[in-house]
Write a protein that holds these residues in place. Structure first.
Motif, short mmCIF file in Angstrom:
data_model
loop_
_atom_site.label_atom_id
_atom_site.label_comp_id
_atom_site.label_asym_id
_atom_site.label_seq_id
_atom_site.Cartn_x
_atom_site.Cartn_y
_atom_site.Cartn_z
N GLN A 60 0.83 -1.20 0.00
CA GLN A 60 0.00 0.00 0.00
C GLN A 60 0.87 1.25 0.00
O GLN A 60 0.52 2.26 -0.64
CB GLN A 60 -0.93 0.00 1.21
CG GLN A 60 -2.12 -0.94 1.10
CD GLN A 60 -3.09 -0.74 2.24
OE1 GLN A 60 -2.73 -0.30 3.33
NE2 GLN A 60 -4.36 -1.09 1.99
N ASP A 61 1.98 1.21 0.70
CA ASP A 61 2.85 2.38 0.77
C ASP A 61 3.45 2.68 -0.60
O ASP A 61 3.59 3.86 -0.98
CB ASP A 61 3.97 2.15 1.79
CG ASP A 61 4.60 3.45 2.26
OD1 ASP A 61 3.85 4.36 2.66
OD2 ASP A 61 5.83 3.56 2.18
N ARG A 116 0.85 4.25 -2.67
CA ARG A 116 0.67 5.65 -2.23
C ARG A 116 1.70 6.55 -2.92
O ARG A 116 1.36 7.65 -3.39
CB ARG A 116 0.84 5.72 -0.71
CG ARG A 116 0.78 7.15 -0.16
CD ARG A 116 1.31 7.22 1.26
NE ARG A 116 2.72 6.87 1.34
CZ ARG A 116 3.72 7.69 0.99
NH1 ARG A 116 3.44 8.91 0.51
NH2 ARG A 116 4.96 7.30 1.11
N GLU A 117 2.96 6.09 -2.99
CA GLU A 117 4.00 6.87 -3.64
C GLU A 117 3.69 7.08 -5.12
O GLU A 117 3.86 8.17 -5.66
CB GLU A 117 5.35 6.16 -3.50
CG GLU A 117 5.88 6.09 -2.08
CD GLU A 117 7.17 5.29 -2.01
OE1 GLU A 117 7.56 4.71 -3.05
OE2 GLU A 117 7.78 5.23 -0.91
N LEU A 157 0.06 10.36 -2.99
CA LEU A 157 -0.82 10.65 -1.86
C LEU A 157 0.00 10.83 -0.59
O LEU A 157 1.12 10.30 -0.47
CB LEU A 157 -1.83 9.52 -1.68
CG LEU A 157 -2.76 9.28 -2.88
CD1 LEU A 157 -3.61 8.05 -2.65
CD2 LEU A 157 -3.64 10.51 -3.14
N GLU A 158 -0.56 11.54 0.36
CA GLU A 158 0.20 11.88 1.56
C GLU A 158 0.28 10.75 2.58
O GLU A 158 1.28 10.61 3.28
CB GLU A 158 -0.42 13.13 2.22
CG GLU A 158 -0.23 14.40 1.40
CD GLU A 158 -0.71 15.64 2.14
OE1 GLU A 158 -1.14 15.49 3.31
OE2 GLU A 158 -0.65 16.74 1.57
N ASN A 159 -0.78 9.95 2.70
CA ASN A 159 -0.72 8.89 3.72
C ASN A 159 -1.31 7.59 3.20
O ASN A 159 -2.12 7.58 2.27
CB ASN A 159 -1.44 9.32 5.01
CG ASN A 159 -2.88 9.74 4.75
OD1 ASN A 159 -3.72 8.88 4.46
ND2 ASN A 159 -3.18 11.03 4.83
N ARG A 160 -0.84 6.51 3.80
CA ARG A 160 -1.24 5.16 3.37
C ARG A 160 -2.71 4.89 3.67
O ARG A 160 -3.34 4.07 2.99
CB ARG A 160 -0.35 4.13 4.06
CG ARG A 160 -0.60 2.70 3.61
CD ARG A 160 0.48 1.77 4.15
NE ARG A 160 0.57 1.82 5.60
CZ ARG A 160 -0.25 1.12 6.42
NH1 ARG A 160 -1.20 0.35 5.91
NH2 ARG A 160 -0.10 1.20 7.72
N GLN A 161 -3.28 5.56 4.65
CA GLN A 161 -4.69 5.33 4.99
C GLN A 161 -5.61 5.64 3.82
O GLN A 161 -6.67 5.02 3.66
CB GLN A 161 -5.08 6.19 6.21
CG GLN A 161 -4.54 5.71 7.55
CD GLN A 161 -3.05 5.95 7.70
OE1 GLN A 161 -2.48 6.80 6.99
NE2 GLN A 161 -2.41 5.20 8.60
N THR A 162 -5.19 6.58 2.97
CA THR A 162 -6.01 6.93 1.81
C THR A 162 -6.12 5.74 0.85
O THR A 162 -7.17 5.50 0.27
CB THR A 162 -5.43 8.14 1.07
OG1 THR A 162 -5.27 9.23 1.99
CG2 THR A 162 -6.34 8.57 -0.07
N ILE A 163 -5.03 4.98 0.72
CA ILE A 163 -5.06 3.78 -0.13
C ILE A 163 -6.05 2.78 0.44
O ILE A 163 -6.83 2.16 -0.28
CB ILE A 163 -3.65 3.14 -0.24
CG1 ILE A 163 -2.69 4.10 -0.94
CG2 ILE A 163 -3.73 1.82 -1.01
CD1 ILE A 163 -3.05 4.42 -2.37
N GLU A 217 -6.05 9.50 -11.13
CA GLU A 217 -5.47 8.45 -10.29
C GLU A 217 -5.66 7.07 -10.92
O GLU A 217 -4.75 6.23 -10.91
CB GLU A 217 -6.10 8.49 -8.90
CG GLU A 217 -5.66 9.67 -8.05
CD GLU A 217 -6.47 9.83 -6.77
OE1 GLU A 217 -6.04 10.59 -5.88
OE2 GLU A 217 -7.55 9.19 -6.67
#
Length: 371
Positions: free
Chosen positions: A20-21, A24-25, A29-35, A49
């Motif tokens: 997920q990280d 995200r990259e 996106l700023e944080n993994r929670q968004t994924i 996206e």
């Protein structure tokens, strides 16, 4: 039908081994929670996206817009000879859509999936005698009667939860086994003679029942080295012996009676009764001491013609029933269903008729009117 884009992204990410990280990259996106929110379909993914996801995983847009492409890619094992690989892959994509549609329709209709997954307690080190005995035991347990081949497809679907699809396969393809985490499928070339169809079905059943302990290759006979080729050959031989035991158990052989004066004609007649090939039955009768080995020499010299058998309807009754329900409930339009099945609307109506399934009222026709 609702398309769960986030769920498909998650399945694609996990299949590709991407964290997920890392995703995200890629999306900036700023944080993994968004994924996590995207994958749970709690947050809509934007068009830019989604385009980035498609480019990163190198997949077509249809992977996310076609609801009948399974989120988890089915595993296939093909029995084939001399098929063009590109053609086979295209046919596999079509088969994946049929399987995915059946699965997604069931999910949307709230139909229970089979909670039981049958297995065979065999390994590649098992003896041929053990494989034959396992097939015979299964014929008794499933109560296939004295003509197991003729009952096998229905019993696999009704009692084992295995979807059977009779298809117009490419030249050189006799059948395939396919598996998903919650669904097993056997695809059979319906244009093969009845005896070959039934034997292939029993053979594919073996692979489905032993997939975890003896996973088959994508192509029958495919091997990386001599040792693997030897192992795979033995597994295929075990599958053949299981199929012989399942289709021609001792009880069915004994019920055939004594050979007639013309052994060749008697074997052909009894093969038709069992739904197997004359050659396959001949081997079993020789092993049982009912006919002499000379039969095989005589039959091969005479080149016995294959019996003409009726062509079974496309797909299967469970598939046709679920498709008809999906049309009636508005899960898929008649025109889209015709594209899915590669049939004209008129031919799709005949498909329902052939399986004794009432046509959806939106299609018209005598069976729909009667409903």
């Amino acid at each position: 039908m609702e398309i769960r884009v986030g769920e498909r992204i998650r399945a694609l990410r996990e299949k590709s081994g991407v964290t997920q990280d890392r995703l995200r990259e890629v999306l900036g996106l700023e944080n993994r929670q968004t994924i996590g929110q995207i994958e749970a379909d709690e947050r809509r993914i934007t068009v830019p996206e989604l385009m980035t996801v498609l480019e990163f995983f190198d997949v077509p847009l249809e992977r996310f817009t076609n609801p009948f492409i399974p989120m988890a890619t089915p595993k296939f094992s093909w029995r084939q000879s001399d098929s063009e690989i590109d053609d086979l892959r295209q046919f596999e994509e079509r088969a994946s859509e049929w399987i995915g549609a059946y699965r997604e329709f069931g999910r949307a209709l709230g139909e229970d999936r089979s909670a039981l997954r049958h297995t065979l307690d065999l390994t590649f080190k098992s003896s041929f005698e053990e494989a034959t005995a396992a097939g015979s035991a299964m014929a008794r347990q499933l109560e296939l009667g004295i003509a197991p081949g003729k009952a096998l497809a229905d019993v696999m679907q009704q009692r084992m939860g295995i979807l059977v699809l009779m298809v117009d396969a490419l030249p050189g393809i006799s059948g395939a086994a396919s598996t998903l985490p919650d669904l097993d499928v056997a695809l059979i070339n319906r244009r093969e003679p009845e005896g070959r169809r039934n034997f292939d079905l029993a053979h594919e059943l073996f692979h489905l029942l032993t997939w975890k302990t003896m996973p088959p290759k994508w192509l029958d006979g495919e091997a990386a080295n001599d040792a693997e080729a030897k192992k795979l050959k033995r597994i295929e031989q075990l599958a053949d012996r299981f199929a012989a035991g399942l289709l021609m158990p001792k009880e069915a052989i004994e019920a055939l009676g004594e050979p007639g004066e013309d052994v060749n004609e008697w074997v052909k007649e009894k093969a038709g009764v069992l739904g197997v090939s004359a050659q396959a039955l001949g081997y079993e009768l020789i092993d049982a001491g009912i006919i002499c080995p000379e039969y095989l020499h005589n039959s091969s010299r005479r080149k016995l013609a294959r019996r003409a058998t009726a062509l079974p309807p496309l797909f299967s009754r469970p598939f046709a029933e679920r498709l008809a329900k999906a049309i009636s409930r508005g899960l898929i339009s008649v025109s889209r269903a015709a594209v899915l099945t590669d049939l004209t609307i008129e031919a799709m109506g005949r498909l329902f008729d052939d399986h004794g399934v009432v046509r959806p009222s939106t299609m018209g026709g005598p069976m729909a009117d009667a409903a």
